[in-house]
Design a protein around this motif. Structure first.
Motif: not given
Length: 551
Positions: A270-275, A304-305
């Motif tokens: 979810s965090y990566i999709s939002a970014n 980000q990762i």
């Protein structure tokens, strides 16, 4: 923990000594190595590995380059020295104890000649053992000694025990006298002359002792960066850390790699999709080409990762450090004034730590399985290592010929095997059958009466099983579980009593208040190595089987 200003230049090399109390279980082994990686170990001194000779490859991890292990072929004792890939170590001589008590490795560490000694001393006062180990250490005049291990004795019985004793053990005197006469010292006691710190907790006597030591050459004192006894977790011994600065030890920043296990984390996805959505909303315009947009997205996502994983790792390490610090503080308080409340608090904290470390171990095992699934059957370095190990295990370097002479010539070895199997499978059937027929005609084969056959075929009764157990009261029978499951234990116990596994309905463990707890796979996986039980039986209701009670 004690810090010193070490000699100029060079990154510190971290030596860790730890009595691990067995490494046969895969979960326990993963927890131990996960904890050692968190401690950032460079050279490991492990005692009580409980590994047989054929199991030494279990110590070979991706980050370990050299393994030196004692040659004791039993699931007890066992010492090992492990060197990580970061270390420039060249061995020159290895002395291994066939009884699994010590190993001595001479070599060069960052171009400095050193002797690494790892000892697991007997738990009785054996002065002859101490003198024999010390007499076998070579090259003391030309090499720097780094001696470590579980000595099973307190060098200073007044400071190294929570319940002080006035007498010195013979082994303690032998080790202490050797160090004093040859210019070696205990770095922790040198930096803490009057401090009481312990490395072992006895759950039976509820007492603490300092049994795990480092001894080093006096010339290495300026190279000491720190020495510390960490919290007692996983095992009943504490890992001992010693940092020595070597001038030629220069570290490079490791390459970044994506951890594929993150893709199974819903929060991370979810965090990566939002970014990704935010990136495209901000940067996708008509003036920006798709190739530039893609390359920029790769760099952005990598950052980000790294930020996400760094934060997650910091939080996990923080939680671990808080637990370790709490356990360390409770051990210190309990050693000074033991109470039931402190002991209960320590057990609770230990359970939390075990749960957290088990989760990490499960992730490491899953990662290893994924690596084997992806590369196990492909022409890669992993498959090359497996084939090399398989070929090495099948190599026959020497055999004796018919005249009992050793030969290592491959052609002669092949001819010897060809001759052996040719004669082995050659027919020995006689051409004249007269003697054989005469023997068979005169042979009287005994037969059983119907009552005897019925008596042999009937099921075993509870009285017979109890009599068998009573006859074995003073005899210990070892059971080795290939798989840590309740089914495996049922089959092993059935083999022990020479009965069918179907006659065992359930296996229970008797608790401290007399209650019977059903033995599950999870309980067996948490059994300590070399656990001892007394077996009892209980007739199961409604069937002809029995319950086994572990007391």
């Amino acid at each position: 923990m004690v810090n010193m200003s070490a000699a100029d230049g060079g990154h510190p090399v971290r030596f860790i000594s730890w009595n691990v109390k067995g490494l046969n279980g895969p979960v326990k082994r993963a927890k131990v190595f996960s904890h050692l990686k968190q401690l950032k170990a460079d050279i490991l001194f492990l005692q009580e590995t409980h590994l047989r000779v054929e199991d030494h490859n279990r110590l070979r991890k991706a980050w370990i380059s050299q393994v030196f292990h004692s040659r004791f072929n039993s699931r007890s004792r066992g010492v090992a020295i492990l060197i990580t890939k970061r270390m420039q170590f060249t061995p020159s001589d290895v002395i291994s104890d066939p009884n699994g008590r010590f190993i001595i490795v001479s070599g060069s560490l960052f171009q400095i000649p050193v002797i690494l000694v790892n000892v697991y001393a007997p738990n009785w006062d054996d002065v002859q053992f101490a003198n024999r180990v010390l007499s076998l250490i070579p090259n003391l005049n030309t090499h720097k000694l780094i001696f470590s291990g579980d000595l099973n004795c307190a060098i200073d019985p007044l400071l190294d025990r929570s319940c002080p004793r006035g007498t010195f053990a013979g082994m303690a005197k032998a080790f202490s006298m050797f160090m004093q006469q040859n210019g070696y010292m205990d770095p922790w006691r040198f930096l803490n002359p009057s401090v009481r710190q312990f490395s072992f907790f006895s759950h039976v006597h509820h007492s603490y002792s300092r049994l795990d030591y480092f001894f080093i050459d006096n010339s290495l004192i300026p190279m000491i960066r720190q020495i510390e006894y960490t919290a007692i977790v996983i095992s009943d011994h504490s890992p001992v850390k010693l940092d020595l600065c070597f001038p030629l030890n220069v570290r490079e920043r490791p390459l970044w790699r994506l951890n594929p296990l993150l893709l199974s984390n819903e929060k991370f996805c979810s965090y990566i999709s939002a970014n990704i959505d935010t990136f495209f909303e901000t940067n996708k315009t008509e003036s920006v080409s798709y190739s530039l947009l893609w390359e920029t997205l790769e760099a952005y996502l990598r950052g980000q990762i790294i930020s996400y994983t760094s934060h997650a790792n910091k939080e996990r390490r923080k939680e671990m450090q808080v637990l370790l610090k709490s356990i360390w503080d409770l051990d210190r308080k309990y050693s000074e004034a033991p109470t039931a409340e402190l002991y209960k608090s320590r057990v609770d904290l230990q359970a939390k730590f075990n749960l957290l470390s088990t989760n990490l171990s499960e992730q490491l095992i899953l990662k290893t399985r994924g690596l084997y699934y992806e590369y196990g059957d492909k022409a890669s370095r992993l498959m090359a290592h497996q084939l090399k190990r398989q070929a090495a295990s099948r190599l026959i370097p020497q055999v004796r010929d018919m005249h009992q002479n050793l030969t290592s010539n491959p052609k002669e070895i092949n001819n010897i095997f060809a001759t052996f199997y040719s004669s082995l499978y050659a027919s020995e059937f006689p051409s004249d059958k007269t003697n054989m027929e005469r023997f068979l005609d005169n042979l009287e084969i005994p037969t059983l009466e119907p009552e005897e056959v019925e008596n042999l075929d009937r099921a075993l009764g509870q009285e017979e099983i109890n009599n068998a157990i009573m006859a074995m009261q003073n005899v210990y029978h070892a059971i080795y579980l290939e798989e840590l499951t309740a089914i495996e234990m049922t089959e092993k116990i059935a083999q022990l009593f020479n009965i069918s596994p179907r006659q065992i309905h359930q296996i229970y463990k008797q608790g401290p208040t007399g209650i019977h707890v059903l033995v599950s796979d999870e309980m067996i996986q948490n059994f300590q190595d070399e656990s001892c039980f007394i077996l009892d039986t209980l007739k199961a209701e409604g069937c002809d089987s029995y319950h086994i009670i572990l007391k």
